[in-house]
Design an enzyme around this catalytic site. Structure first.
Site, PDB file in Angstrom:
ATOM      1  N   SER A 238      53.482 -52.441  54.793  1.00 44.78           N
ATOM      2  CA  SER A 238      53.911 -52.551  56.184  1.00 44.78           C
ATOM      3  C   SER A 238      55.243 -51.843  56.408  1.00 44.78           C
ATOM      4  O   SER A 238      55.322 -50.625  56.280  1.00 44.78           O
ATOM      5  CB  SER A 238      53.964 -54.023  56.576  1.00 44.78           C
ATOM      6  N   ASP A 458      43.293 -52.555  60.396  1.00 41.57           N
ATOM      7  CA  ASP A 458      44.669 -52.824  60.817  1.00 41.57           C
ATOM      8  C   ASP A 458      45.043 -51.941  61.999  1.00 41.57           C
ATOM      9  O   ASP A 458      44.756 -50.745  62.002  1.00 41.57           O
ATOM     10  CB  ASP A 458      45.616 -52.549  59.647  1.00 41.57           C
ATOM     11  N   HIS A 516      45.419 -55.593  57.641  1.00 38.41           N
ATOM     12  CA  HIS A 516      46.759 -55.185  57.213  1.00 38.41           C
ATOM     13  C   HIS A 516      47.041 -55.546  55.759  1.00 38.41           C
ATOM     14  O   HIS A 516      47.559 -54.737  55.000  1.00 38.41           O
ATOM     15  CB  HIS A 516      47.761 -55.876  58.136  1.00 38.41           C
TER      16      HIS A 516
END
Length: 652
Positions: A238, A458, A516
């Site tokens: 991320s 994601d 994600h």
């Protein structure tokens, strides 16, 4: 970087003996004082809280750094107490390599990765017990999970009395001198950090400086890790798309300074022998990835039509128009190059320009997606997403667990102070010295392996943008990487887990049916990718030794967009008290607030939530799934949640 002239004196911390919710007094920790600096120390405990495999050791602890002058000569007037959780490899730990794991945020705890993705255990629905994870990344690799920067997770500056609102997931400093208030479903008490945004790193580069000092202490002086293999890798996720390149390149630069005797200070001359940088669903550079925020919700491989063409085009216009997202980011970077060339974030004018760019891009890119009511981390899930399961939060709240860990503070998944600090200087709009894509190129030129791995459901750091980063790198192998094609990632005899483009040490992988947090969705696929990269095998088959064949390149198709996916069933809703703002309906939040909710093991049983509507599509059913293999593997039940995004750089 500017630091406050002083930090408020901490309130007296009330422990578990006098109030439920506070961590118990720390007992039984081993203390190791640095042989280089008497004010530096490591405290730790061995435990089997998560790793229960016979003979496999694990340790939780802190590296304690006192106030000191920073690398750029400014006095840092706060302590840094950085939390780590170290798991030895289940197989041959003495000869196993080591990987650091970092979650993103900025301000998110690496306990997310440990308990929801790739650690030795899953926390069960009761939030009290665990189940062994056979796909743990410490099967063959020593794993070091770090909460950083200061105040994240179990890391802290000074233990401070706090209250925690379950309704909006916020922490407030509290004065308990007149007694501890009664706890209820909406307000809890505990011990945390000072919540002072001046008592932590305020940008990615300063976080890199801090983590390098941690690493110098840990790798030289932690007595429980004396391996024969001195290779170190960094895997991250991320916002780690920025952490990873910046931290790894900073480590590499420091290595070069140690070798040429630019760095000569005792205790800071340990070479960190970098092997691999792995980035999972990384947000790396807005200039490469911004357009994907318009395109992915409109045209993805799941047939989900979250945006109309008109909405997509309007967002693209806001990205490219004068004084739009790209224009503001460019102005930020020009101002930073001129006014803050060393990335201290101590120039108020530059900070204002970059914070404005950060906010503008957030408005143009993030705000429209909120209207879809779809998951930021999984476009096939509803916004109130219960997957991956947040049960680890309750697990880490247990007094017995905190005691076994030796932690003087309660756990917090997200550090508000870090978010405020980073957002206040516009960190996400800024580059570092080379730019983060330049860092990746520098690492590849230095012989470091780099792997970009993206789950294809994601939204927040989607694979469209990740692919653009992979194709936009400028290094000596660029043309060879472009000539490589996409090949299947063969997970086992019956399942293809994704597709990969690889040339030599560099790869980009799209993982099917994953949001994600890729290992939480596809643990076996993620483990195979991780181990193949770590042990110099090709990602597609795991059979080719890349060290022996450095010019290896995948063959197959030029693009992967023709590989379509089925939309999965919507997950069963689970309103979890410690993730209430992201998993509960308004009716459930009201019941928590007025105390009428029925709660069992942190799960709100009444009022019950109804299942969300499926995402919008243009057809009654999407085209066939990408493989004829077995059904995807999932972690047991179902997500952490964060508040609705109010700033762009708020990732896991």
């Amino acid at each position: 970087m500017r630091f406050a002239a002083s930090i408020a004196v901490a309130l007296p911390v009330i422990h578990a003996a006098s109030a439920q919710g506070f961590p118990p007094p720390v007992k039984g920790v081993t203390v190791v004082k640095s042989k280089f600096d008497e004010n530096v120390k490591i405290t730790y405990k061995e435990n089997d809280i998560c790793e229960t495999t016979q003979g496999v050791r694990s340790f939780t602890g802190h590296v304690h750094l006192p106030p000191d002058n920073d690398d750029f000569g400014v006095y840092r007037n706060y302590s840094i107490n950085t939390f780590f959780w170290f798991f030895e490899a289940r197989e041959d730990p003495k000869n196993a390599p080591l990987s650091i794991w970092l979650n993103g945020g900025p301000g998110s705890s690496s306990m997310i990765g440990l308990f929801q993705e790739n650690g030795p255990c899953w926390v069960n629905e009761d939030s009290k017990s665990t189940t062994n994870n056979s796909f743990s990344w410490n099967n063959k690799v020593n794993m070091l999970y770090i909460d950083q920067p200061n105040q994240v997770g179990f890391s802290y500056d000074v233990p401070t009395n706090i209250t925690y609102s379950t309704i909006n997931d916020t922490i407030s400093v509290a004065d308990f001198s007149n007694g501890v208030p009664a706890q209820n479903l909406s307000t809890l008490v505990g011990t945390g950090s000072s919540q002072n945004p001046w008592a932590t790193a305020n940008n990615t580069v300063n976080a890199a400086r801090s983590i390098w000092h941690f690493a110098q202490v840990w790798f030289q002086e932690f007595p429980e890790h004396k391996p024969n293999n001195n290779k170190i890798s960094i895997w991250t996720e991320s916002y780690g798309g920025r952490y990873g390149p910046s931290f790894a390149s900073y480590f590499q630069e420091q290595n070069e300074k140690i070798k040429n005797h630019t760095i000569t200070e005792e205790g800071e001359m340990h070479i960190l022998n970098l092997d691999t940088l792995g980035i999972i669903n990384g947000c790396i550079d807005l200039m490469f990835q911004a357009e994907s925020y318009a395109e992915f919700p409109y045209n993805n491989t799941y047939g989900i039509k979250a945006y109309t063409k008109e909405k997509r085009d309007a967002i693209l216009h806001d990205i490219h128009r004068p004084d739009g997202c790209f224009d503001k980011v460019t102005k930020c970077r020009e101002a930073a190059k001129e006014g803050d060339p060393h990335f201290y974030s101590n120039n108020a004018t530059v900070n204002t320009i970059c914070a404005d760019a950060n906010s503008a891009c957030d408005k143009y890119l993030m705000d429209p997606f909120q209207e879809t009511n779809l998951g930021y981390y999984d476009i096939a899930h509803p916004l109130q997403d219960p997957f991956p399961p947040p049960f680890y939060k309750g697990f880490l709240s247990q007094s017995s667990v905190l005691s076994d860990m030796g932690s003087p503070v309660n756990f917090s998944q997200y550090a508000q102070a870090v978010g405020k600090s980073f957002h206040g200087v516009g960190d996400y709009a800024r580059p570092d010295v080379r730019g983060f894509t330049g860092d990746i190129a520098y690492l590849l030129e230095s012989g470091v392996k780099v792997a970009l791995v993206y789950g294809d459901r994601d939204y927040i750091c989607n694979w469209f943008g990740g692919e653009q980063v992979s194709l936009g790198l400028n290094y000596t192998g660029t043309q060879d990487f472009h000539r490589a094609k996409y090949a299947d990632v063969k997970v086992n005899s019956s399942y293809v887990g994704g597709v990969v483009r690889q040339h030599g040490n560099f790869s980009f992988t799209r993982v099917f049916e994953a949001g994600h947090e890729v290992p939480g969705y596809q643990p076996e696929t993620a483990l195979k990718i991780f181990e193949r990269i770590m042990f110099n095998k090709d990602i597609s088959t795991g059979e080719i030794d890349i060290a022996q064949k450095p010019d290896y390149g995948t063959t197959g198709t030029e693009s992967t967009f023709h590989i379509k996916n089925d939309i999965p069933p919507s997950p069963e809703p689970t309103c979890y008290l410690l993730s209430a703002d992201g998993t509960c309906t308004p009716e459930q939040l009201n019941a928590i607030k007025d105390g009428t909710a029925v709660v069992e093991n942190y799960i709100i049983k009444s009022p019950a939530a109804s299942k969300g509507n499926p995402p919008p599509t243009t057809t009654s059913s999407p085209t066939a799934a990408p493989t004829a293999g077995s059904a995807m593997l999932k972690a047991p039940v179902a997500m952490l949640a964060i508040s609705a995004l109010t700033v762009l750089a708020f990732f896991l």
